[in-house]
Design a protein around this motif. Structure first.
Motif, PDB file in Angstrom:
ATOM      1  N   SER A  35       5.061 -11.125  24.524  1.00  0.00           N
ATOM      2  CA  SER A  35       5.521 -12.020  23.457  1.00  0.00           C
ATOM      3  C   SER A  35       5.402 -13.498  23.823  1.00  0.00           C
ATOM      4  CB  SER A  35       6.955 -11.681  23.057  1.00  0.00           C
ATOM      5  OG  SER A  35       7.812 -11.799  24.168  1.00  0.00           O
ATOM      6  N   ASN A  36       5.409 -13.835  25.101  1.00  0.00           N
ATOM      7  CA  ASN A  36       5.267 -15.232  25.526  1.00  0.00           C
ATOM      8  C   ASN A  36       3.854 -15.557  26.005  1.00  0.00           C
ATOM      9  OD1 ASN A  36       7.992 -15.707  25.029  1.00  0.00           O
ATOM     10  ND2 ASN A  36       8.590 -15.147  27.090  1.00  0.00           N
ATOM     11  N   ALA A  37       2.923 -14.630  25.832  1.00  0.00           N
ATOM     12  CA  ALA A  37       1.581 -14.808  26.397  1.00  0.00           C
ATOM     13  C   ALA A  37       0.874 -16.032  25.828  1.00  0.00           C
ATOM     14  CB  ALA A  37       0.735 -13.557  26.181  1.00  0.00           C
ATOM     15  N   LEU A  38       0.847 -16.185  24.509  1.00  0.00           N
ATOM     16  CA  LEU A  38       0.123 -17.304  23.915  1.00  0.00           C
ATOM     17  C   LEU A  38       0.704 -18.637  24.371  1.00  0.00           C
ATOM     18  CD1 LEU A  38      -2.065 -18.428  22.098  1.00  0.00           C
ATOM     19  CD2 LEU A  38      -0.506 -18.144  20.158  1.00  0.00           C
ATOM     20  N   GLU A  39       2.024 -18.737  24.343  1.00  0.00           N
ATOM     21  CA  GLU A  39       2.693 -19.968  24.786  1.00  0.00           C
ATOM     22  C   GLU A  39       2.371 -20.279  26.251  1.00  0.00           C
ATOM     23  OE1 GLU A  39       7.264 -21.068  25.838  1.00  0.00           O
ATOM     24  OE2 GLU A  39       6.924 -20.119  23.891  1.00  0.00           O
ATOM     25  N   THR A  40       2.389 -19.257  27.105  1.00  0.00           N
ATOM     26  CA  THR A  40       2.107 -19.449  28.525  1.00  0.00           C
ATOM     27  C   THR A  40       0.637 -19.805  28.756  1.00  0.00           C
ATOM     28  OG1 THR A  40       3.886 -17.908  29.079  1.00  0.00           O
ATOM     29  CG2 THR A  40       2.291 -18.393  30.813  1.00  0.00           C
ATOM     30  N   VAL A  41      -0.274 -19.176  28.024  1.00  0.00           N
ATOM     31  CA  VAL A  41      -1.691 -19.519  28.154  1.00  0.00           C
ATOM     32  C   VAL A  41      -1.904 -20.966  27.725  1.00  0.00           C
ATOM     33  CG1 VAL A  41      -4.029 -19.026  27.319  1.00  0.00           C
ATOM     34  CG2 VAL A  41      -2.503 -17.149  27.883  1.00  0.00           C
ATOM     35  N   ARG A  42      -1.265 -21.377  26.645  1.00  0.00           N
ATOM     36  CA  ARG A  42      -1.390 -22.774  26.197  1.00  0.00           C
ATOM     37  C   ARG A  42      -0.878 -23.750  27.250  1.00  0.00           C
ATOM     38  NH1 ARG A  42       0.897 -22.662  20.042  1.00  0.00           N
ATOM     39  NH2 ARG A  42      -1.045 -22.091  19.001  1.00  0.00           N
ATOM     40  N   SER A  43       0.264 -23.435  27.857  1.00  0.00           N
ATOM     41  CA  SER A  43       0.879 -24.388  28.788  1.00  0.00           C
ATOM     42  C   SER A  43       0.226 -24.396  30.163  1.00  0.00           C
ATOM     43  CB  SER A  43       2.382 -24.128  28.916  1.00  0.00           C
ATOM     44  OG  SER A  43       2.629 -22.877  29.501  1.00  0.00           O
ATOM     45  N   THR A  44      -0.276 -23.249  30.626  1.00  0.00           N
ATOM     46  CA  THR A  44      -0.844 -23.198  31.978  1.00  0.00           C
ATOM     47  C   THR A  44      -2.362 -23.337  32.005  1.00  0.00           C
ATOM     48  OG1 THR A  44      -1.002 -20.775  31.982  1.00  0.00           O
ATOM     49  CG2 THR A  44       1.039 -21.737  32.840  1.00  0.00           C
ATOM     50  N   GLN A  45      -3.024 -23.095  30.858  1.00  0.00           N
ATOM     51  CA  GLN A  45      -4.486 -23.165  30.765  1.00  0.00           C
ATOM     52  C   GLN A  45      -5.173 -22.462  31.942  1.00  0.00           C
ATOM     53  OE1 GLN A  45      -6.669 -24.668  28.207  1.00  0.00           O
ATOM     54  NE2 GLN A  45      -4.757 -24.155  27.175  1.00  0.00           N
ATOM     55  N   ALA A  63      -1.176  -9.425  21.898  1.00  0.00           N
ATOM     56  CA  ALA A  63      -1.204 -10.667  22.672  1.00  0.00           C
ATOM     57  C   ALA A  63      -2.641 -11.140  22.901  1.00  0.00           C
ATOM     58  CB  ALA A  63      -0.484 -10.480  24.009  1.00  0.00           C
ATOM     59  N   THR A  64      -3.555 -10.204  23.163  1.00  0.00           N
ATOM     60  CA  THR A  64      -4.964 -10.556  23.339  1.00  0.00           C
ATOM     61  C   THR A  64      -5.522 -11.162  22.058  1.00  0.00           C
ATOM     62  OG1 THR A  64      -5.314  -8.871  25.020  1.00  0.00           O
ATOM     63  CG2 THR A  64      -7.262  -9.608  23.818  1.00  0.00           C
ATOM     64  N   ARG A  65      -5.187 -10.555  20.928  1.00  0.00           N
ATOM     65  CA  ARG A  65      -5.644 -11.071  19.637  1.00  0.00           C
ATOM     66  C   ARG A  65      -5.118 -12.497  19.412  1.00  0.00           C
ATOM     67  NH1 ARG A  65      -4.648  -6.902  16.632  1.00  0.00           N
ATOM     68  NH2 ARG A  65      -2.493  -7.440  16.207  1.00  0.00           N
ATOM     69  N   ALA A  66      -3.843 -12.730  19.740  1.00  0.00           N
ATOM     70  CA  ALA A  66      -3.257 -14.063  19.558  1.00  0.00           C
ATOM     71  C   ALA A  66      -3.971 -15.106  20.418  1.00  0.00           C
ATOM     72  CB  ALA A  66      -1.763 -14.027  19.893  1.00  0.00           C
ATOM     73  N   VAL A  67      -4.246 -14.775  21.672  1.00  0.00           N
ATOM     74  CA  VAL A  67      -4.913 -15.702  22.592  1.00  0.00           C
ATOM     75  C   VAL A  67      -6.354 -15.960  22.138  1.00  0.00           C
ATOM     76  CG1 VAL A  67      -5.784 -15.972  24.965  1.00  0.00           C
ATOM     77  CG2 VAL A  67      -3.452 -15.147  24.576  1.00  0.00           C
ATOM     78  N   SER A  68      -7.050 -14.903  21.746  1.00  0.00           N
ATOM     79  CA  SER A  68      -8.472 -15.053  21.404  1.00  0.00           C
ATOM     80  C   SER A  68      -8.696 -15.711  20.046  1.00  0.00           C
ATOM     81  CB  SER A  68      -9.180 -13.702  21.458  1.00  0.00           C
ATOM     82  OG  SER A  68      -8.724 -12.849  20.439  1.00  0.00           O
ATOM     83  N   LYS A  69      -7.675 -15.730  19.189  1.00  0.00           N
ATOM     84  CA  LYS A  69      -7.827 -16.337  17.860  1.00  0.00           C
ATOM     85  C   LYS A  69      -7.298 -17.769  17.794  1.00  0.00           C
ATOM     86  CE  LYS A  69      -9.318 -12.472  16.065  1.00  0.00           C
ATOM     87  NZ  LYS A  69     -10.679 -12.151  16.410  1.00  0.00           N
ATOM     88  N   ASP A  70      -6.531 -18.199  18.796  1.00  0.00           N
ATOM     89  CA  ASP A  70      -5.939 -19.532  18.796  1.00  0.00           C
ATOM     90  C   ASP A  70      -6.977 -20.561  19.251  1.00  0.00           C
ATOM     91  OD1 ASP A  70      -4.334 -21.816  20.311  1.00  0.00           O
ATOM     92  OD2 ASP A  70      -2.964 -20.894  18.864  1.00  0.00           O
ATOM     93  N   SER A  71      -7.136 -21.624  18.500  1.00  0.00           N
ATOM     94  CA  SER A  71      -8.174 -22.611  18.818  1.00  0.00           C
ATOM     95  C   SER A  71      -7.959 -23.286  20.175  1.00  0.00           C
ATOM     96  CB  SER A  71      -8.265 -23.664  17.714  1.00  0.00           C
ATOM     97  OG  SER A  71      -7.036 -24.362  17.597  1.00  0.00           O
ATOM     98  N   ALA A  72      -6.708 -23.357  20.635  1.00  0.00           N
ATOM     99  CA  ALA A  72      -6.430 -24.004  21.923  1.00  0.00           C
ATOM    100  C   ALA A  72      -6.677 -23.080  23.116  1.00  0.00           C
ATOM    101  CB  ALA A  72      -4.981 -24.492  21.955  1.00  0.00           C
ATOM    102  N   THR A  73      -6.822 -21.766  22.867  1.00  0.00           N
ATOM    103  CA  THR A  73      -6.939 -20.825  23.978  1.00  0.00           C
ATOM    104  C   THR A  73      -8.126 -19.866  23.853  1.00  0.00           C
ATOM    105  OG1 THR A  73      -5.437 -19.256  22.879  1.00  0.00           O
ATOM    106  CG2 THR A  73      -4.446 -20.853  24.407  1.00  0.00           C
ATOM    107  N   GLN A  74      -8.843 -19.898  22.762  1.00  0.00           N
ATOM    108  CA  GLN A  74      -9.896 -18.898  22.532  1.00  0.00           C
ATOM    109  C   GLN A  74     -11.033 -18.952  23.545  1.00  0.00           C
ATOM    110  OE1 GLN A  74     -11.074 -19.573  18.503  1.00  0.00           O
ATOM    111  NE2 GLN A  74     -12.204 -21.437  18.968  1.00  0.00           N
ATOM    112  N   HIS A  75     -11.159 -20.055  24.259  1.00  0.00           N
ATOM    113  CA  HIS A  75     -12.206 -20.174  25.287  1.00  0.00           C
ATOM    114  C   HIS A  75     -11.829 -19.476  26.596  1.00  0.00           C
ATOM    115  CE1 HIS A  75      -9.360 -23.351  26.237  1.00  0.00           C
ATOM    116  NE2 HIS A  75      -9.844 -23.345  27.472  1.00  0.00           N
ATOM    117  N   ILE A  76     -10.578 -19.063  26.726  1.00  0.00           N
ATOM    118  CA  ILE A  76     -10.088 -18.447  27.962  1.00  0.00           C
ATOM    119  C   ILE A  76     -10.324 -16.937  27.892  1.00  0.00           C
ATOM    120  CG2 ILE A  76      -8.065 -18.032  29.415  1.00  0.00           C
ATOM    121  CD1 ILE A  76      -6.984 -20.748  28.289  1.00  0.00           C
TER     122      ILE A  76
END
Length: 121
Positions: A35-45, A63-76
């Motif tokens: 549940s905190n994956a997207l927020e943590t990926v955004r903050s830690t890059q 969580a994978t879908r959230a990370v891969s669809k977010d414009s700030a994290t989709q490159h990770i």
């Protein structure tokens, strides 16, 4: 080497993965719930995310879908790590945006090879 975010609710799996990664020179960031994956990926890059599937609350597919669809994290790149070994699970993970899929138990050589592969593009 790389900064790797490991998302897994199992303390045993987290410790084993941390040991494998640190022995290869990687920096490890740990998270025990999706549940905190997207927020943590955004903050830690991180350079890469290792995502378990079966977790309470938000599962690894969500969580994978959230990370891969977010414009700030989709490159990770996200590598899904799961005890689910069916082809349908692997295909579903890739449809959610994962770049690779590893079945538990994890072999260190396989893990490090997949991380290198996603980091190299």
């Amino acid at each position: 080497m790389a900064r790797v975010l490991v998302v897994d609710d199992s303390p045993t799996d987290l410790a084993a993965i941390r040991k494998m990664l640190e022995s290869d020179g990687h920096e490890v960031v740990e998270l025990s719930e999706g549940s905190n994956a997207l927020e943590t990926v955004r903050s830690t890059q991180p350079d890469c995310v290792l995502m378990d599937v079966v977790m309470p609350g938000m599962n690894g597919f969500q969580a994978t879908r959230a990370v891969s669809k977010d414009s700030a994290t989709q490159h990770i790149p996200v590598i899904v790590i799961s005890s689910k070994s069916q082809d349908t699970d692997r295909l579903w993970a890739l449809r959610q945006g994962a770049r690779e899929y590893i079945v538990k138990p994890i072999k260190q050589a396989d893990l490090l090879a997949k991380i290198r592969a996603v980091l190299e593009g």
